[in-house]
Scaffold this active site. Structure first.
Site, PDB file in Angstrom:
ATOM      1  N   TYR A 147       0.821  -1.206   0.000  1.00  0.00           N
ATOM      2  CA  TYR A 147       0.000   0.000   0.000  1.00  0.00           C
ATOM      3  C   TYR A 147       0.858   1.261   0.000  1.00  0.00           C
ATOM      4  O   TYR A 147       0.425   2.315  -0.464  1.00  0.00           O
ATOM      5  CB  TYR A 147      -0.914   0.039   1.233  1.00  0.00           C
ATOM      6  CG  TYR A 147      -2.255  -0.622   1.040  1.00  0.00           C
ATOM      7  CD1 TYR A 147      -2.340  -1.946   0.659  1.00  0.00           C
ATOM      8  CD2 TYR A 147      -3.437   0.082   1.260  1.00  0.00           C
ATOM      9  CE1 TYR A 147      -3.566  -2.566   0.501  1.00  0.00           C
ATOM     10  CE2 TYR A 147      -4.672  -0.531   1.106  1.00  0.00           C
ATOM     11  CZ  TYR A 147      -4.731  -1.853   0.726  1.00  0.00           C
ATOM     12  OH  TYR A 147      -5.948  -2.448   0.576  1.00  0.00           O
ATOM     13  N   LYS A 198       2.925 -15.267   1.816  1.00  0.00           N
ATOM     14  CA  LYS A 198       3.223 -16.067   0.621  1.00  0.00           C
ATOM     15  C   LYS A 198       4.727 -16.309   0.616  1.00  0.00           C
ATOM     16  O   LYS A 198       5.445 -15.926  -0.327  1.00  0.00           O
ATOM     17  CB  LYS A 198       2.772 -15.334  -0.651  1.00  0.00           C
ATOM     18  CG  LYS A 198       1.283 -15.448  -0.921  1.00  0.00           C
ATOM     19  CD  LYS A 198       0.829 -16.848  -1.331  1.00  0.00           C
ATOM     20  CE  LYS A 198       1.253 -17.166  -2.756  1.00  0.00           C
ATOM     21  NZ  LYS A 198       0.822 -18.566  -3.112  1.00  0.00           N
ATOM     22  N   ASP A 230      -3.211 -17.956   0.054  1.00  0.00           N
ATOM     23  CA  ASP A 230      -4.234 -18.581  -0.803  1.00  0.00           C
ATOM     24  C   ASP A 230      -4.934 -19.714  -0.056  1.00  0.00           C
ATOM     25  O   ASP A 230      -6.161 -19.844  -0.093  1.00  0.00           O
ATOM     26  CB  ASP A 230      -3.631 -19.065  -2.142  1.00  0.00           C
ATOM     27  CG  ASP A 230      -2.362 -19.900  -1.980  1.00  0.00           C
ATOM     28  OD1 ASP A 230      -1.819 -19.958  -0.858  1.00  0.00           O
ATOM     29  OD2 ASP A 230      -1.912 -20.498  -2.982  1.00  0.00           O
ATOM     30  N   ASP A 254      -6.435  -7.036   3.885  1.00  0.00           N
ATOM     31  CA  ASP A 254      -7.555  -6.370   3.217  1.00  0.00           C
ATOM     32  C   ASP A 254      -8.472  -7.417   2.586  1.00  0.00           C
ATOM     33  O   ASP A 254      -9.689  -7.407   2.780  1.00  0.00           O
ATOM     34  CB  ASP A 254      -7.008  -5.413   2.146  1.00  0.00           C
ATOM     35  CG  ASP A 254      -8.130  -4.722   1.384  1.00  0.00           C
ATOM     36  OD1 ASP A 254      -9.056  -4.212   2.034  1.00  0.00           O
ATOM     37  OD2 ASP A 254      -8.081  -4.708   0.139  1.00  0.00           O
ATOM     38  N   ASP A 258     -12.371  -9.121   4.133  1.00  0.00           N
ATOM     39  CA  ASP A 258     -13.656  -9.080   3.422  1.00  0.00           C
ATOM     40  C   ASP A 258     -14.262 -10.480   3.371  1.00  0.00           C
ATOM     41  O   ASP A 258     -15.469 -10.668   3.533  1.00  0.00           O
ATOM     42  CB  ASP A 258     -13.482  -8.567   1.978  1.00  0.00           C
ATOM     43  CG  ASP A 258     -13.735  -7.064   1.856  1.00  0.00           C
ATOM     44  OD1 ASP A 258     -13.476  -6.350   2.834  1.00  0.00           O
ATOM     45  OD2 ASP A 258     -14.190  -6.623   0.778  1.00  0.00           O
TER      46      ASP A 258
HETATM   47  C1  IPM Z   1     -10.473  -1.284   3.782  1.00  0.00           C
HETATM   48  C2  IPM Z   1     -10.719  -0.612   2.470  1.00  0.00           C
HETATM   49  C3  IPM Z   1      -9.585   0.360   2.186  1.00  0.00           C
HETATM   50  C4  IPM Z   1      -8.326  -0.457   2.032  1.00  0.00           C
HETATM   51  C5  IPM Z   1      -9.776   1.309   0.997  1.00  0.00           C
HETATM   52  C6  IPM Z   1     -11.045   2.131   1.126  1.00  0.00           C
HETATM   53  C7  IPM Z   1      -8.588   2.212   0.797  1.00  0.00           C
HETATM   54  O1  IPM Z   1     -10.878  -1.559   1.467  1.00  0.00           O
HETATM   55  O2  IPM Z   1     -10.331  -0.575   4.792  1.00  0.00           O
HETATM   56  O3  IPM Z   1     -10.452  -2.521   3.823  1.00  0.00           O
HETATM   57  O4  IPM Z   1      -8.026  -0.995   0.951  1.00  0.00           O
HETATM   58  O5  IPM Z   1      -7.600  -0.573   3.020  1.00  0.00           O
HETATM   59 MG    MG Z   2     -10.962  -3.577   2.161  1.00  0.00          MG
END
Ligand code: IPM
Ligand code: MG
Length: 372
Positions: A147, A198, A230, A254, A258
């Site tokens: 990042y 990884k 993975d 990240d 999710d």
């Molecule tokens: C998160 C989001 C952020 C990230 C974006 C909005 C920059 O996806 O907080 O998970 O990628 O960190």
């Molecule tokens: Mg995210």
């Protein structure tokens, strides 16, 4: 409870874009409740970030906002971004607002708990028995890795073609400090830590493993294991209850968070805490935000689930203000509201007509009334 403590808790609220203002509105009502019932008081101020800041200040986050964030005890963050700002050049993207806050406040440890509330086990995309009782914690490194790594950019080669570059970089110190946060948490939970990388293709991943093995010596009560990212993605949907604490890099965290979020029934349920290192007096910079984004497709329609934001507020009580009883109270209210059938649209699947954002906020308030 913490009644009678001085009200020097400075909280900066940054609702941002899309559904951010709606969900933050419900959080502020919970804050009001705490004030009115004299359970706790906060010095709340509000500011713009992301697209809202671009529209008013011409930048994804203003200098004055940054200053206020640095001085606050905690930041409550909504969400940023939306189609209106999608075509802007990279250095003007709304997302830079949150990235700059994370980096400059040095919030290197991002805690993303994935907890399945009993009442929601049916709402998960997985079978009930796979997720019932799930309680895992992803600790995502938040200020390093790909990042922020240099070099980065899009460059034009001598033949006129272009190439995009991003770099995964981690120093030992960066790896060690986030791993220690993970080990400390594991100690208070199930005493298992999975380091995810990884290392089979990336040198930085090898370094993560070496550092993890070294740090683990200080935590002989915690069992450490390693997993490739993975495989971790697969294990999260195959048998998520095998995990207790997962520690991983910025990008893998990240993605995996999710995935973990969806196990709980909806991305609309997941809170997060982003923490810095404690100073000599034990104070640490902190920002709390729902894991979900700005959801521009449903913004302004009262469809958003405010629970991730409300649970992020609970994390603020717990991690910034040492108010675990009050945090328990908020979490209990969420659990009870869900148990009594309260569902926003993201959770509603065939359960009659869903509640609006505001109505869900009301349900939480009335549970708070009953429990406080
Ligand atoms: C998160 C989001 C952020 C990230 C974006 C909005 C920059 O996806 O907080 O998970 O990628 O960190
Ligand atoms: Mg995210």
């Amino acid at each position: 409870m913490a009644e009678g403590r001085p009200s020097n808790r400075k909280v900066l609220v940054l609702p941002g874009d899309g559904i951010g203002p709606e969900i933050m509105g419900e959080v502020l009502r919970v804050v009001d409740f705490f004030e009115k019932r004299r359970i706790a008081s906060f010095e709340v101020s509000e500011d713009v970030v992301g697209g809202a800041a671009l529209d008013t200040l011409g930048t994804p986050i203003g200098e004055e906002t940054m200053r206020r964030a640095m001085e606050s005890d905690a930041v409550l963050f909504g969400a940023v971004g939306g189609p209106k700002w999608d075509a802007l050049p990279f250095d003007k993207r709304p997302e830079l607002g949150i990235l700059r806050l994370r980096k400059e406040m040095d919030l290197f440890a991002n805690l993303r708990p994935a907890v399945v509330f009993e009442a929601l086990a049916e709402a998960s995309s997985l079978k009930r028995e796979l997720v019932a009782g799930l309680d895992l914690m992803i600790v995502r490194e938040l200020t390093g890795g790909i990042y922020f790594g240099e070099p980065r950019g899009i460059e034009t080669l001598p033949d006129g073609s272009r190439r995009g570059v991003n770099t995964e970089v981690y120093s030992e110190a960066e790896i060690e400090r986030v791993l220690r946060v993970g080990f400390e948490l594991a100690r208070k939970r199930g005493r298992r830590l999975t380091e995810v990388d990884k290392a089979n293709v990336m040198e930085s991943g090898r370094l993560w493993r070496e550092v993890a093995e070294r740090v683990a010596k200080d935590y002989s009560d915690v069992t450490l294991n390693f997993m490739y990212a993975d495989n971790c993605a697969m294990q999260l949907v195959r048998a998520p209850k095998q995990f207790d604490v997962v520690v991983t890099s910025n990008l893998f965290g990240d993605i995996l968070s999710d995935c973990a979020a969806m196990l709980t029934g909806s991305l609309g349920m997941l809170p997060s805490a982003s923490l810095g290192a404690p100073d000599a007096s034990g104070r640490r910079r902190a920002l709390y935000e729902p894991v979900h984004g700005s959801a521009p497709d449903i913004a302004g329609r009262g469809l958003a689930n405010p629970l991730a934001a409300i649970l992020s507020f609970a994390m603020m009580l717990r991690y910034s203000f040492d108010m675990s009883e009050e945090a328990d109270l908020v979490e209990l209210s969420v659990r009870r509201a869900l148990k009594s059938g309260a569902r926003t649209a993201d959770l509603a699947a065939a359960r009659g007509s869903p509640l609006s954002t505001r109505a869900m906020g009301e349900r939480i308030l009335s549970e708070l009334e009953k429990a406080a």
